[in-house]
Design a protein around this motif. Structure first.
Motif, PDB file in Angstrom:
ATOM      1  N   LEU A 124       0.866  -1.175   0.000  1.00 42.02           N
ATOM      2  CA  LEU A 124       0.000   0.000   0.000  1.00 42.02           C
ATOM      3  C   LEU A 124       0.898   1.217   0.000  1.00 42.02           C
ATOM      4  CD1 LEU A 124      -2.769  -0.638   2.700  1.00 42.02           C
ATOM      5  CD2 LEU A 124      -3.138  -0.272   0.274  1.00 42.02           C
ATOM      6  N   THR A 125       0.503   2.242  -0.712  1.00 44.24           N
ATOM      7  CA  THR A 125       1.286   3.473  -0.743  1.00 44.24           C
ATOM      8  C   THR A 125       0.358   4.666  -0.529  1.00 44.24           C
ATOM      9  OG1 THR A 125       1.023   3.643  -3.141  1.00 44.24           O
ATOM     10  CG2 THR A 125       3.015   2.535  -2.331  1.00 44.24           C
ATOM     11  N   VAL A 126       0.944   5.793  -0.192  1.00 48.08           N
ATOM     12  CA  VAL A 126       0.154   7.017  -0.059  1.00 48.08           C
ATOM     13  C   VAL A 126      -0.486   7.288  -1.419  1.00 48.08           C
ATOM     14  CG1 VAL A 126       0.267   9.497   0.389  1.00 48.08           C
ATOM     15  CG2 VAL A 126       1.629   7.918   1.775  1.00 48.08           C
ATOM     16  N   GLY A 127      -1.780   7.527  -1.410  1.00 53.03           N
ATOM     17  CA  GLY A 127      -2.542   7.712  -2.642  1.00 53.03           C
ATOM     18  C   GLY A 127      -3.259   6.442  -3.071  1.00 53.03           C
ATOM     19  N   GLY A 128      -2.846   5.301  -2.503  1.00 50.18           N
ATOM     20  CA  GLY A 128      -3.486   4.027  -2.820  1.00 50.18           C
ATOM     21  C   GLY A 128      -4.760   3.827  -2.020  1.00 50.18           C
ATOM     22  N   ARG A 129      -5.555   2.879  -2.482  1.00 53.68           N
ATOM     23  CA  ARG A 129      -6.833   2.594  -1.819  1.00 53.68           C
ATOM     24  C   ARG A 129      -6.749   1.291  -1.033  1.00 53.68           C
ATOM     25  NH1 ARG A 129     -10.849   5.870  -3.497  1.00 53.68           N
ATOM     26  NH2 ARG A 129     -10.528   6.960  -5.447  1.00 53.68           N
ATOM     27  N   LEU A 130      -7.412   1.299   0.115  1.00 53.04           N
ATOM     28  CA  LEU A 130      -7.547   0.065   0.886  1.00 53.04           C
ATOM     29  C   LEU A 130      -8.565  -0.825   0.182  1.00 53.04           C
ATOM     30  CD1 LEU A 130      -7.864   1.314   4.582  1.00 53.04           C
ATOM     31  CD2 LEU A 130      -5.863   0.391   3.464  1.00 53.04           C
ATOM     32  N   PRO A 131      -8.479  -2.125   0.406  1.00 50.16           N
ATOM     33  CA  PRO A 131      -9.535  -3.001  -0.125  1.00 50.16           C
ATOM     34  C   PRO A 131     -10.883  -2.606   0.481  1.00 50.16           C
ATOM     35  CG  PRO A 131      -7.657  -4.293   0.653  1.00 50.16           C
ATOM     36  CD  PRO A 131      -7.432  -2.872   1.081  1.00 50.16           C
ATOM     37  N   ALA A 132     -11.959  -3.008  -0.167  1.00 52.83           N
ATOM     38  CA  ALA A 132     -13.306  -2.728   0.343  1.00 52.83           C
ATOM     39  C   ALA A 132     -13.460  -3.348   1.730  1.00 52.83           C
ATOM     40  CB  ALA A 132     -14.348  -3.300  -0.609  1.00 52.83           C
ATOM     41  N   GLU A 133     -14.328  -2.743   2.539  1.00 50.44           N
ATOM     42  CA  GLU A 133     -14.564  -3.231   3.902  1.00 50.44           C
ATOM     43  C   GLU A 133     -14.841  -4.723   3.941  1.00 50.44           C
ATOM     44  OE1 GLU A 133     -17.759  -1.389   6.032  1.00 50.44           O
ATOM     45  OE2 GLU A 133     -16.704   0.521   6.143  1.00 50.44           O
ATOM     46  N   ARG A 134     -15.772  -5.149   3.114  1.00 47.76           N
ATOM     47  CA  ARG A 134     -16.176  -6.558   3.117  1.00 47.76           C
ATOM     48  C   ARG A 134     -14.996  -7.456   2.746  1.00 47.76           C
ATOM     49  NH1 ARG A 134     -21.078  -6.756   0.180  1.00 47.76           N
ATOM     50  NH2 ARG A 134     -22.075  -6.487   2.187  1.00 47.76           N
ATOM     51  N   THR A 135     -14.245  -7.061   1.741  1.00 45.37           N
ATOM     52  CA  THR A 135     -13.086  -7.839   1.302  1.00 45.37           C
ATOM     53  C   THR A 135     -12.049  -7.931   2.414  1.00 45.37           C
ATOM     54  OG1 THR A 135     -13.434  -7.076  -0.959  1.00 45.37           O
ATOM     55  CG2 THR A 135     -11.266  -7.983  -0.445  1.00 45.37           C
ATOM     56  N   LEU A 136     -11.766  -6.815   3.040  1.00 50.54           N
ATOM     57  CA  LEU A 136     -10.777  -6.775   4.113  1.00 50.54           C
ATOM     58  C   LEU A 136     -11.234  -7.618   5.304  1.00 50.54           C
ATOM     59  CD1 LEU A 136      -8.030  -5.602   4.722  1.00 50.54           C
ATOM     60  CD2 LEU A 136      -9.138  -3.521   5.516  1.00 50.54           C
ATOM     61  N   ALA A 137     -12.505  -7.530   5.654  1.00 53.49           N
ATOM     62  CA  ALA A 137     -13.046  -8.315   6.765  1.00 53.49           C
ATOM     63  C   ALA A 137     -12.929  -9.811   6.486  1.00 53.49           C
ATOM     64  CB  ALA A 137     -14.501  -7.938   7.024  1.00 53.49           C
ATOM     65  N   GLU A 138     -13.258 -10.218   5.268  1.00 54.61           N
ATOM     66  CA  GLU A 138     -13.161 -11.632   4.901  1.00 54.61           C
ATOM     67  C   GLU A 138     -11.704 -12.093   4.882  1.00 54.61           C
ATOM     68  OE1 GLU A 138     -15.206 -11.911   1.169  1.00 54.61           O
ATOM     69  OE2 GLU A 138     -17.184 -11.687   2.097  1.00 54.61           O
ATOM     70  N   GLN A 139     -10.844 -11.279   4.322  1.00 54.65           N
ATOM     71  CA  GLN A 139      -9.428 -11.627   4.206  1.00 54.65           C
ATOM     72  C   GLN A 139      -8.778 -11.795   5.584  1.00 54.65           C
ATOM     73  OE1 GLN A 139      -7.282  -8.905   1.689  1.00 54.65           O
ATOM     74  NE2 GLN A 139      -5.295  -9.630   2.376  1.00 54.65           N
ATOM     75  N   LEU A 140      -9.113 -10.917   6.524  1.00 52.60           N
ATOM     76  CA  LEU A 140      -8.497 -10.951   7.850  1.00 52.60           C
ATOM     77  C   LEU A 140      -9.325 -11.753   8.861  1.00 52.60           C
ATOM     78  CD1 LEU A 140      -7.307  -7.242   8.069  1.00 52.60           C
ATOM     79  CD2 LEU A 140      -5.975  -9.263   7.422  1.00 52.60           C
ATOM     80  N   GLU A 141     -10.478 -12.251   8.398  1.00 60.96           N
ATOM     81  CA  GLU A 141     -11.381 -13.038   9.248  1.00 60.96           C
ATOM     82  C   GLU A 141     -11.794 -12.267  10.499  1.00 60.96           C
ATOM     83  OE1 GLU A 141      -9.483 -16.818   9.867  1.00 60.96           O
ATOM     84  OE2 GLU A 141      -9.731 -17.378   7.769  1.00 60.96           O
ATOM     85  N   VAL A 142     -12.218 -11.021  10.281  1.00 61.52           N
ATOM     86  CA  VAL A 142     -12.739 -10.168  11.347  1.00 61.52           C
ATOM     87  C   VAL A 142     -14.080  -9.614  10.878  1.00 61.52           C
ATOM     88  CG1 VAL A 142     -10.439  -9.544  12.199  1.00 61.52           C
ATOM     89  CG2 VAL A 142     -11.562  -8.073  10.520  1.00 61.52           C
ATOM     90  N   SER A 143     -14.807  -8.973  11.776  1.00 60.34           N
ATOM     91  CA  SER A 143     -16.097  -8.393  11.403  1.00 60.34           C
ATOM     92  C   SER A 143     -15.884  -7.068  10.656  1.00 60.34           C
ATOM     93  CB  SER A 143     -16.934  -8.141  12.663  1.00 60.34           C
ATOM     94  OG  SER A 143     -16.357  -7.110  13.434  1.00 60.34           O
ATOM     95  N   ARG A 144     -16.895  -6.680   9.913  1.00 63.40           N
ATOM     96  CA  ARG A 144     -16.826  -5.377   9.234  1.00 63.40           C
ATOM     97  C   ARG A 144     -16.800  -4.249  10.251  1.00 63.40           C
ATOM     98  NH1 ARG A 144     -21.157  -5.081   4.594  1.00 63.40           N
ATOM     99  NH2 ARG A 144     -20.162  -3.077   4.285  1.00 63.40           N
ATOM    100  N   THR A 145     -17.402  -4.481  11.405  1.00 65.70           N
ATOM    101  CA  THR A 145     -17.365  -3.480  12.472  1.00 65.70           C
ATOM    102  C   THR A 145     -15.926  -3.218  12.902  1.00 65.70           C
ATOM    103  OG1 THR A 145     -19.539  -4.204  13.234  1.00 65.70           O
ATOM    104  CG2 THR A 145     -18.211  -2.934  14.795  1.00 65.70           C
ATOM    105  N   SER A 146     -15.123  -4.277  12.992  1.00 65.77           N
ATOM    106  CA  SER A 146     -13.712  -4.120  13.364  1.00 65.77           C
ATOM    107  C   SER A 146     -12.951  -3.350  12.290  1.00 65.77           C
ATOM    108  CB  SER A 146     -13.060  -5.482  13.586  1.00 65.77           C
ATOM    109  OG  SER A 146     -13.655  -6.134  14.686  1.00 65.77           O
ATOM    110  N   VAL A 147     -13.263  -3.616  11.036  1.00 70.05           N
ATOM    111  CA  VAL A 147     -12.623  -2.891   9.938  1.00 70.05           C
ATOM    112  C   VAL A 147     -13.007  -1.412  10.004  1.00 70.05           C
ATOM    113  CG1 VAL A 147     -12.502  -2.638   7.422  1.00 70.05           C
ATOM    114  CG2 VAL A 147     -12.479  -4.923   8.443  1.00 70.05           C
ATOM    115  N   ARG A 148     -14.293  -1.143  10.246  1.00 67.95           N
ATOM    116  CA  ARG A 148     -14.751   0.250  10.343  1.00 67.95           C
ATOM    117  C   ARG A 148     -14.066   0.973  11.501  1.00 67.95           C
ATOM    118  NH1 ARG A 148     -20.085  -1.869  10.155  1.00 67.95           N
ATOM    119  NH2 ARG A 148     -20.564  -2.255   7.994  1.00 67.95           N
TER     120      ARG A 148
END
Length: 107
Positions: A20-44
Motif C-alpha cells: 500500500l502506498t500514499v494515494g493508494g486505496r484500501l480493499p473494500a470493507e467486506r473484502t478486508l473483513a473476509e481476508q483478515l477473518e474479522v467483522s466489518r465493524t472491526s474494519v470500520r
C-alpha cells in the motif's frame, strides 16, 4: 488483542512492505473483513482510528471518491506527533517572547 488492532497492524505492514502506498486505496470493507477473518465493524473501527490520525480519508458511495484512500504514512504521522510533543509550549515557557510562566522555577 482487539480485532480492530489486527486490521491496523495489517494496514501498517502493507505500507511498510510497499503493498500500500500514499494515494493508494484500501480493499473494500467486506473484502478486508473476509481476508483478515474479522467483522466489518472491526474494519470500520480501524478505519475510524486511521481517519482520526490523519492517515486515511474514507469516502462512501460509488465513484472516484468512494473507498478509503491512504493520505499519509502512519509512521510519519506518529513521528510528527512525537516531535510535536517535544516542541510543546511547555518546553518553550520562558524561552520565547510572550510565553510567560507563573511558576518561579524555570525549566
Amino acid at each position: 488483542m482487539r480485532t480492530h488492532q489486527l486490521v491496523l497492524q495489517w494496514i501498517e505492514k502493507q505500507l511498510i512492505d510497499g503493498q500500500l502506498t500514499v494515494g493508494g486505496r484500501l480493499p473494500a470493507e467486506r473484502t478486508l473483513a473476509e481476508q483478515l477473518e474479522v467483522s466489518r465493524t472491526s474494519v470500520r473501527e480501524a478505519i475510524r482510528i486511521l481517519e482520526a490520525m490523519g492517515v486515511v480519508r474514507a469516502g462512501v458511495g460509488s465513484g472516484p471518491d468512494a473507498g478509503t484512500v491512504v493520505i499519509a504514512d502512519p509512521l510519519r504521522v506518529r513521528l510528527e506527533r512525537y516531535q510535536g510533543l517535544i516542541a510543546s509550549p511547555f518546553n518553550r515557557v520562558g524561552r520565547e517572547p510572550g510565553i510567560q510562566s507563573s511558576c518561579p522555577v524555570q525549566f
